[in-house]
Design a protein around this motif. Structure first.
Motif, PDB file in Angstrom:
ATOM      1  N   SER A 169       0.818  -1.219   0.000  1.00 21.11           N
ATOM      2  CA  SER A 169       0.000   0.000   0.000  1.00 21.11           C
ATOM      3  C   SER A 169       0.853   1.272   0.000  1.00 21.11           C
ATOM      4  N   SER A 170       2.177   1.106  -0.192  1.00 25.75           N
ATOM      5  CA  SER A 170       3.119   2.237  -0.296  1.00 25.75           C
ATOM      6  C   SER A 170       3.089   3.134   0.939  1.00 25.75           C
ATOM      7  N   GLN A 171       2.971   2.532   2.113  1.00 29.39           N
ATOM      8  CA  GLN A 171       2.960   3.299   3.353  1.00 29.39           C
ATOM      9  C   GLN A 171       4.356   3.442   3.953  1.00 29.39           C
ATOM     10  N   ILE A 172       5.337   2.802   3.335  1.00 27.12           N
ATOM     11  CA  ILE A 172       6.713   2.857   3.836  1.00 27.12           C
ATOM     12  C   ILE A 172       7.551   3.712   2.893  1.00 27.12           C
ATOM     13  N   GLU A 173       8.271   4.663   3.460  1.00 24.12           N
ATOM     14  CA  GLU A 173       9.152   5.512   2.668  1.00 24.12           C
ATOM     15  C   GLU A 173      10.578   4.963   2.727  1.00 24.12           C
ATOM     16  N   PHE A 174      11.160   4.778   1.569  1.00 21.89           N
ATOM     17  CA  PHE A 174      12.518   4.254   1.488  1.00 21.89           C
ATOM     18  C   PHE A 174      13.521   5.406   1.469  1.00 21.89           C
ATOM     19  N   GLU A 175      14.635   5.193   2.124  1.00 16.78           N
ATOM     20  CA  GLU A 175      15.719   6.179   2.141  1.00 16.78           C
ATOM     21  C   GLU A 175      16.850   5.665   1.248  1.00 16.78           C
ATOM     22  N   PHE A 176      16.811   6.067  -0.002  1.00 19.77           N
ATOM     23  CA  PHE A 176      17.785   5.582  -0.970  1.00 19.77           C
ATOM     24  C   PHE A 176      19.108   6.332  -0.826  1.00 19.77           C
ATOM     25  N   GLU A 177      20.179   5.568  -0.774  1.00 17.32           N
ATOM     26  CA  GLU A 177      21.527   6.135  -0.725  1.00 17.32           C
ATOM     27  C   GLU A 177      22.405   5.419  -1.744  1.00 17.32           C
ATOM     28  N   TYR A 178      23.368   6.145  -2.267  1.00 17.15           N
ATOM     29  CA  TYR A 178      24.271   5.601  -3.277  1.00 17.15           C
ATOM     30  C   TYR A 178      25.375   4.810  -2.573  1.00 17.15           C
ATOM     31  N   GLN A 179      25.270   3.473  -2.617  1.00 14.26           N
ATOM     32  CA  GLN A 179      26.194   2.622  -1.869  1.00 14.26           C
ATOM     33  C   GLN A 179      26.628   1.429  -2.722  1.00 14.26           C
ATOM     34  N   SER A 180      27.672   0.779  -2.255  1.00 16.96           N
ATOM     35  CA  SER A 180      28.184  -0.403  -2.939  1.00 16.96           C
ATOM     36  C   SER A 180      27.288  -1.606  -2.662  1.00 16.96           C
ATOM     37  N   ILE A 181      27.139  -2.470  -3.644  1.00 19.41           N
ATOM     38  CA  ILE A 181      26.350  -3.686  -3.478  1.00 19.41           C
ATOM     39  C   ILE A 181      26.985  -4.623  -2.459  1.00 19.41           C
ATOM     40  N   GLU A 183      28.276  -3.944   0.397  1.00 23.67           N
ATOM     41  CA  GLU A 183      27.929  -3.612   1.781  1.00 23.67           C
ATOM     42  C   GLU A 183      26.660  -4.323   2.229  1.00 23.67           C
ATOM     43  N   VAL A 184      25.632  -4.261   1.400  1.00 21.61           N
ATOM     44  CA  VAL A 184      24.363  -4.864   1.805  1.00 21.61           C
ATOM     45  C   VAL A 184      24.449  -6.389   1.779  1.00 21.61           C
ATOM     46  N   ILE A 185      25.253  -6.958   0.890  1.00 17.42           N
ATOM     47  CA  ILE A 185      25.414  -8.411   0.858  1.00 17.42           C
ATOM     48  C   ILE A 185      26.129  -8.894   2.123  1.00 17.42           C
ATOM     49  N   GLU A 216      19.385   0.541   2.608  1.00 17.86           N
ATOM     50  CA  GLU A 216      20.223  -0.531   3.137  1.00 17.86           C
ATOM     51  C   GLU A 216      19.450  -1.526   3.995  1.00 17.86           C
ATOM     52  N   SER A 217      18.638  -1.033   4.930  1.00 17.82           N
ATOM     53  CA  SER A 217      17.963  -1.940   5.862  1.00 17.82           C
ATOM     54  C   SER A 217      16.934  -2.815   5.152  1.00 17.82           C
ATOM     55  N   TRP A 218      16.188  -2.211   4.208  1.00 12.35           N
ATOM     56  CA  TRP A 218      15.151  -2.980   3.527  1.00 12.35           C
ATOM     57  C   TRP A 218      15.739  -3.964   2.526  1.00 12.35           C
ATOM     58  N   LEU A 219      16.745  -3.538   1.785  1.00  5.15           N
ATOM     59  CA  LEU A 219      17.351  -4.458   0.822  1.00  5.15           C
ATOM     60  C   LEU A 219      18.086  -5.588   1.537  1.00  5.15           C
ATOM     61  N   GLN A 220      18.636  -5.298   2.708  1.00  2.46           N
ATOM     62  CA  GLN A 220      19.263  -6.358   3.499  1.00  2.46           C
ATOM     63  C   GLN A 220      18.239  -7.434   3.858  1.00  2.46           C
ATOM     64  N   GLU A 221      17.041  -7.008   4.240  1.00  2.00           N
ATOM     65  CA  GLU A 221      15.999  -7.978   4.569  1.00  2.00           C
ATOM     66  C   GLU A 221      15.614  -8.810   3.349  1.00  2.00           C
ATOM     67  N   ALA A 222      15.533  -8.165   2.198  1.00  2.00           N
ATOM     68  CA  ALA A 222      15.167  -8.890   0.981  1.00  2.00           C
ATOM     69  C   ALA A 222      16.215  -9.947   0.630  1.00  2.00           C
ATOM     70  N   LEU A 223      17.488  -9.549   0.646  1.00  2.00           N
ATOM     71  CA  LEU A 223      18.561 -10.486   0.313  1.00  2.00           C
ATOM     72  C   LEU A 223      18.698 -11.573   1.374  1.00  2.00           C
ATOM     73  N   SER A 224      18.478 -11.217   2.644  1.00  2.00           N
ATOM     74  CA  SER A 224      18.562 -12.211   3.719  1.00  2.00           C
ATOM     75  C   SER A 224      17.509 -13.299   3.536  1.00  2.00           C
ATOM     76  N   ASN A 225      16.311 -12.911   3.136  1.00  2.00           N
ATOM     77  CA  ASN A 225      15.257 -13.901   2.911  1.00  2.00           C
ATOM     78  C   ASN A 225      15.610 -14.850   1.776  1.00  2.00           C
ATOM     79  N   ILE A 226      16.216 -14.303   0.704  1.00  2.00           N
ATOM     80  CA  ILE A 226      16.603 -15.143  -0.433  1.00  2.00           C
ATOM     81  C   ILE A 226      17.718 -16.103  -0.024  1.00  2.00           C
TER      82      ILE A 226
END
Length: 326
Positions: A169-181, A183-185, A216-226
Motif C-alpha cells: 500500500s506504499s505506506q513505507i518511505e525508502f531512504e535511498f543512498e548511493y552505496q556499494s552492493i 555492503e548490503v550483501i 540498506e535496511s530494507w534491501l538487506q531484509e530482501a537479500l537475507s530472505n533469499i
C-alpha cells in the motif's frame, strides 16, 4: 465569452449580415410595405438560424450525455462541445480506473484476511491442544517449548504480513543512498551467520564494487530472505555473481540445492505458497519480491547447473517513481 463552436460562429456572422441588410434597406428608403416585408423576412431568417443552432446543439448534447451513461459508442465532436466531450471521456476513464483500483484493493484485502485466518489456524490449534493437556494436569516440558515455538511463529507471521501490507500500500518511505552492493550483501550474510555455520555452507562472492541507489535496511531484509531460503534447502555451496550494464546491475544468487519443480517456479514469490519440501510460512520470498520492486527492480528464479538461481535486476540510477509499461 469567446467560443470556437462552429454553429455559434455561423450564427454570429448570420446575425451581422442580417443587421447590415436591414440597415441597407432602411438607408435605400424603400416604402414602408417593402421595409415591413423585408424586416419580417430578416427576423424570420434570424429566428430560423437560432432555432437550427439550438436544436443541433441540443441533439449533440443528448449524444454526449448518452455516451456518458454508456448508452452509445464513442463519438467525435468539435468546438466547445468537443472540449466538453473530451473532458467527459477523460473523467470517465479516470473513474473507471479508480473503480478498478478500489476493486483490486478490496480483493487484496479479502485475500489477505483469508490468508491470515488460514495461517493462524494451525498454530492456534496446536496451542489449544497443548493448553487442554496442561489443564488436565499432564505437564511435560516439551509442551511449553511447543507453545513457545507456535507463539513465535504467530508473531513472525503477523509482523511479516503487516510489513508486506504496508509495502503493497506504499505506506513505507525508502531512504535511498548511493552505496556499494557489497555492503548490503555482507550485512545480509552477517545476519545469517549462525545458520551458515550450522549448515556448513560454502559461500563465494564475486569481488565487485558497483554502486547504486538502495535502502540498506530494507534491501538487506530482501537479500537475507533469499539467502535463508537457499540455506534451508540443504545446499552446500552458494555463489553470488554480478553482471554490470550501463543502465542496470544484475545479481545472481546460485545455490546447489535441489532444483525447484517446474510447476512451482511461477508461484514461489506468492505469499504462503509452499513447495513440497519448503520450510517456514512461505512469506519470505514474497516480501523480498515486494522490496526489490520498490527499488524499481525485478526478480526471477530458475533452475540451472543442477541448482537454483535467483536473478535480481536493479537500475543503477535513482528513480522517483516506478514506471509501468502497458
Amino acid at each position: 465569452m469567446k467560443t470556437n463552436n462552429r454553429e455559434f460562429i455561423k450564427l454570429k456572422y448570420m446575425t451581422i449580415i442580417i443587421l447590415l441588410l436591414f440597415i441597407v434597406v432602411y438607408l435605400v428608403g424603400l416604402s414602408r410595405d417593402i421595409m415591413f416585408i423585408s424586416g419580417i423576412f430578416l427576423i424570420g431568417s434570424l429566428y430560423f438560424g437560432f432555432y437550427q443552432t439550438v436544436s443541433h446543439l441540443y441533439h449533440e448534447m443528448r449524444e454526449v450525455i448518452a455516451y456518458a451513461s454508456d448508452d452509445q459508442q464513442a463519438i467525435i465532436k468539435d468546438g466547445d462541445l468537443g472540449l466538453l466531450y473530451d473532458e467527459m471521456v477523460r473523467l470517465k476513464k479516470r473513474t473507471s480506473a479508480y473503480e478498478d483500483v478500489i476493486q483490486q484493493e478490496k480483493n487484496t484485502l479479502r485475500q489477505t484476511i483469508e490468508d491470515i485466518c488460514h495461517q493462524l489456524k494451525t498454530p492456534l490449534t496446536s496451542i489449544s491442544i497443548y493448553n487442554d493437556l496442561l489443564l488436565e494436569g499432564e505437564i511435560q516440558e516439551n509442551y511449553f517449548i511447543e507453545i513457545h515455538q507456535q507463539l513465535e511463529k504467530m508473531k513472525y507471521l503477523i509482523s511479516s504480513l503487516l510489513t508486506l501490507a504496508k509495502l503493497q500500500s506504499s505506506q513505507i518511505e525508502f531512504e535511498f543512498e548511493y552505496q556499494s552492493i557489497q555492503e548490503v550483501i555482507q550485512l545480509s550474510l552477517q545476519s545469517l551467520q549462525s545458520l551458515i555455520e550450522k549448515t556448513h555452507t560454502d559461500i563465494h562472492i564475486e569481488n565487485i564494487q558497483t554502486c547504486f541507489y538502495y535502502d540498506e535496511s530494507w534491501l538487506q531484509e530482501a537479500l537475507s530472505n533469499i539467502l535463508k531460503n537457499s540455506l534451508e534447502h540443504h545446499c552446500t555451496h552458494i555463489d553470488i555473481t554480478f553482471q554490470e550494464h550501463q543502465q542496470y546491475l544484475k545479481v545472481f544468487i546460485y545455490n546447489d540445492g535441489e532444483p525447484i519443480h517446474e510447476k512451482d517456479l511461477p508461484h514461489i514469490f506468492e505469499r504462503f505458497y509452499h513447495t513440497q519440501k519448503q520450510q517456514g510460512v512461505g512469506i519470505g520470498l514474497a516480501l523480498s519480491k515486494e522490496i526489490i520492486e520498490k527499488h524499481h527492480g525485478s526478480i526471477q528464479a530458475y533452475n540451472a547447473n543442477d541448482g537454483v538461481v535467483f536473478e535480481i535486476l536493479f537500475p543503477r540510477y535513482q528513480m522517483n517513481n516506478k514506471l509501468k509499461l502497458s
